[in-house]
Motif scaffolding. Structure first.
Motif, PDB file in Angstrom:
ATOM      1  N   ALA A 171     -15.181 -18.596   8.820  1.00 33.75           N
ATOM      2  CA  ALA A 171     -13.843 -18.922   8.325  1.00 33.75           C
ATOM      3  C   ALA A 171     -13.861 -20.234   7.539  1.00 33.75           C
ATOM      4  O   ALA A 171     -13.306 -20.321   6.441  1.00 33.75           O
TER       5      ALA A 171
ATOM      6  N   SER B  84     -10.294 -15.328   0.791  1.00 31.00           N
ATOM      7  CA  SER B  84      -9.298 -15.454   1.863  1.00 31.00           C
ATOM      8  C   SER B  84      -9.432 -14.303   2.849  1.00 31.00           C
ATOM      9  O   SER B  84      -9.363 -14.497   4.066  1.00 31.00           O
ATOM     10  N   SER B  85      -9.618 -13.101   2.339  1.00 29.73           N
ATOM     11  CA  SER B  85      -9.731 -11.937   3.223  1.00 29.73           C
ATOM     12  C   SER B  85     -10.980 -12.012   4.087  1.00 29.73           C
ATOM     13  O   SER B  85     -11.010 -11.470   5.197  1.00 29.73           O
TER      14      SER B  85
ATOM     15  N   PHE C 115     -10.252 -13.548   7.541  1.00 28.20           N
ATOM     16  CA  PHE C 115      -9.631 -12.630   8.494  1.00 28.20           C
ATOM     17  C   PHE C 115     -10.619 -11.555   8.961  1.00 28.20           C
ATOM     18  O   PHE C 115     -10.610 -11.170  10.132  1.00 28.20           O
TER      19      PHE C 115
ATOM     20  N   PHE D 235     -11.688 -11.121  12.833  1.00 26.83           N
ATOM     21  CA  PHE D 235     -11.352  -9.836  13.462  1.00 26.83           C
ATOM     22  C   PHE D 235     -12.548  -9.223  14.167  1.00 26.83           C
ATOM     23  O   PHE D 235     -12.493  -8.912  15.361  1.00 26.83           O
TER      24      PHE D 235
END
Length: 489
Positions: A173, A299-300, A303, A307
């Motif tokens: 991240a 950005s994705s 996530f 996840f």
């Protein structure tokens, strides 16, 4: 019999009983500000910021397509040089990391990113300096091999077995925030540009950030002073000679040959960037749309890594073997979702059409833009899930930093071999469809080859037999620091 052969024969001669008791020893963690500074999460976060500043800016630049240039050929050839030298040095970088130590190896790896960014600035000022970009790429490849091997060794050795997915997610991240910030800078600086290439200000901003990253490893803790959250210390090893270091490469393959089944997965892990960035983003979009696509892509990734790492691979209520299968099925499913979607776009355009002068480029205000940017978002999900799962699998095979450094070296070597080949093909103007189909097939093949390794090699707990590099005769173990020596009994 040679000395090297003798050392291999002596593998496992040490008492596993002694080794096991040493591993089970519990140490008291430091308190106060030292407790925060020497906390594994703090150090992995600092590691993430090193990669935020250096590889993160590289990703932002590459994600623009063509390094932000109108002509993508120099960038493609430079990336081929990056990954060719990366592949060569990546094979031995694990051993270099064990000799120099992760912090020195990390610093050695950072400065090449500043040179690489500076080369694009030079091309903007002197358009005929394309050969400088290629040369800078070759130097960066060597530097990147050292940086990523040190990074992998630290990231996979600091957490406990139950925390590895979470730690990989934290690192991923922060690292990808570099791509997010870099993309935002490029998007903002070039919002009103009609040149279809980024300006000098963007490159100067990237250069400053990479130079900051060069000095960040100086502020990180020595790994030999680190104690995990469960009280066990990080077991660093130092080998007495370069011969023993290089021998560890072959010992790792001899004692854990299952790693070979992950090589196709490693090969695919950077292969898909060429089509995503040069043959989709750079081919179809205006410069500001490329910047926004890049922003959404990185950005994705944040996530996607959180996840799969935290919510799938680190679910302690489920056995580790079961989690390994869940992760495999999820990544395999995403490979088909993303590539089937991308195929329907790819069949509508060719390289000849998109590189022709005056070819129409999709802008952020076009009605077709939202659907196209969602594909970039899903590609970001897939990339982060792929990389996180690959690191998690290696971490499930061992807790020994020396062995993990070797595994990471194999990973980066194979990864770069695949990337060098496909960037060279793109530089030679191979058809977009050929590059796309090879990307899809390799991704599917990588997951199929990994399946038997997941089934036969991943266990619920890592055993002492998995730490074979720690048992080589002549290996010096580093004692825990004074601040952590108080045994809890």
């Amino acid at each position: 019999m040679s000395d090297a052969q003798t050392e291999v024969e002596k593998l496992g001669s040490g008492s596993s009983e002694d080794s096991g008791s040493q591993r089970a020893e519990i140490f008291e963690r430091p308190t106060g500000w030292r407790g925060y500074y020497y906390h594994p999460i703090t150090q992995v976060s600092m590691l993430g910021f090193v990669c935020f500043m250096c590889p993160g800016m590289f990703n932002a630049l590459t994600g623009l397509g063509g390094g932000g240039q109108v002509n993508t050929t120099d960038s493609a050839n430079s990336n081929a040089a990056v990954y060719a030298t990366f592949a060569f040095f990546g094979f031995f970088s694990g051993s270099v990391n064990n000799v120099l130590g992760p912090r020195r190896t990390l610093m050695l790896g950072t400065w090449g990113y500043s040179l690489y960014v500076a080369s694009f600035l030079a091309v903007n000022i002197h358009p005929g300096a394309g050969s400088f970009v290629v040369a800078a790429g070759a130097i960066l490849g060597a530097c990147a091999a050292f940086l990523w091997t040190a990074q992998g060794s630290l990231m996979m050795s600091y957490p406990t077995e139950a925390q590895k997915g979470m730690f990989i997610s934290i690192f991923w991240a922060i690292f990808n925030l570099g791509g997010v910030v870099g993309s935002a800078v490029a998007f903002g600086n070039n919002f009103n540009s009609t040149a279809n290439g980024v300006g000098n200000g963007t490159y100067i901003g990237f250069l400053i950030l990479t130079l900051i990253g060069v000095f960040l490893p100086l502020f990180m803790a020595d790994p030999d002073k680190m104690i995990r959250t469960d009280g066990t210390r990080v077991n660093l090893v130092r080998h007495p000679s370069w011969k023993t270091e290089f021998l560890s490469l072959f010992i790792a393959l001899k004692t854990d040959p299952w790693i070979i089944l992950l090589f196709p997965m490693f090969l695919a892990s950077n292969y898909f960037y060429t089509w995503q960035f040069n043959d989709y983003n750079a081919a179809l979009f205006t410069i500001r749309a490329r910047g926004l696509n890049n922003f959404m892509y990185w950005s994705s990734q944040i996530f996607g890594s959180v996840f799969i790492g935290y919510f799938v691979l680190d679910q302690n209520k489920v056995r580790r073997r079961v989690r390994a299968f869940y992760g495999w099925a999820l990544v395999f499913f995403m490979v088909f979702v993303v590539h089937i979607w991308a195929y329907f776009y790819q069949k509508t355009y060719t390289r000849a059409e998109e590189t022709a002068k005056g070819a129409y480029k999709i802008d952020i205000y076009d009605s077709s833009y939202p659907a196209h940017v969602w594909l970039m978002i899903f590609y970001g999900f897939l990339d982060s899930m792929w990389q996180t799962y690959a690191y998690w699998l290696m971490g499930a095979m061992s807790n020994d930093p020396a062995k993990l450094a070797v595994f990471t070296g194999f990973y980066k070597c194979m990864q770069s071999t695949g990337a060098a080949g496909i960037w060279a093909a793109d530089g030679a103007s191979d058809p977009y469809m050929n590059i796309f189909l090879s990307t899809w097939c390799l991704a599917v093949g990588g997951m199929i080859f990994a399946a038997p390794m997941v089934y036969l090699r991943v266990t619920d707990h890592t055993s002492i037999e998995d730490e074979v590099l720690m048992q080589i005769e002549g290996v010096e173990r580093i004692e825990a620091p004074v601040i952590a020596m108080a045994n809890k009994a």
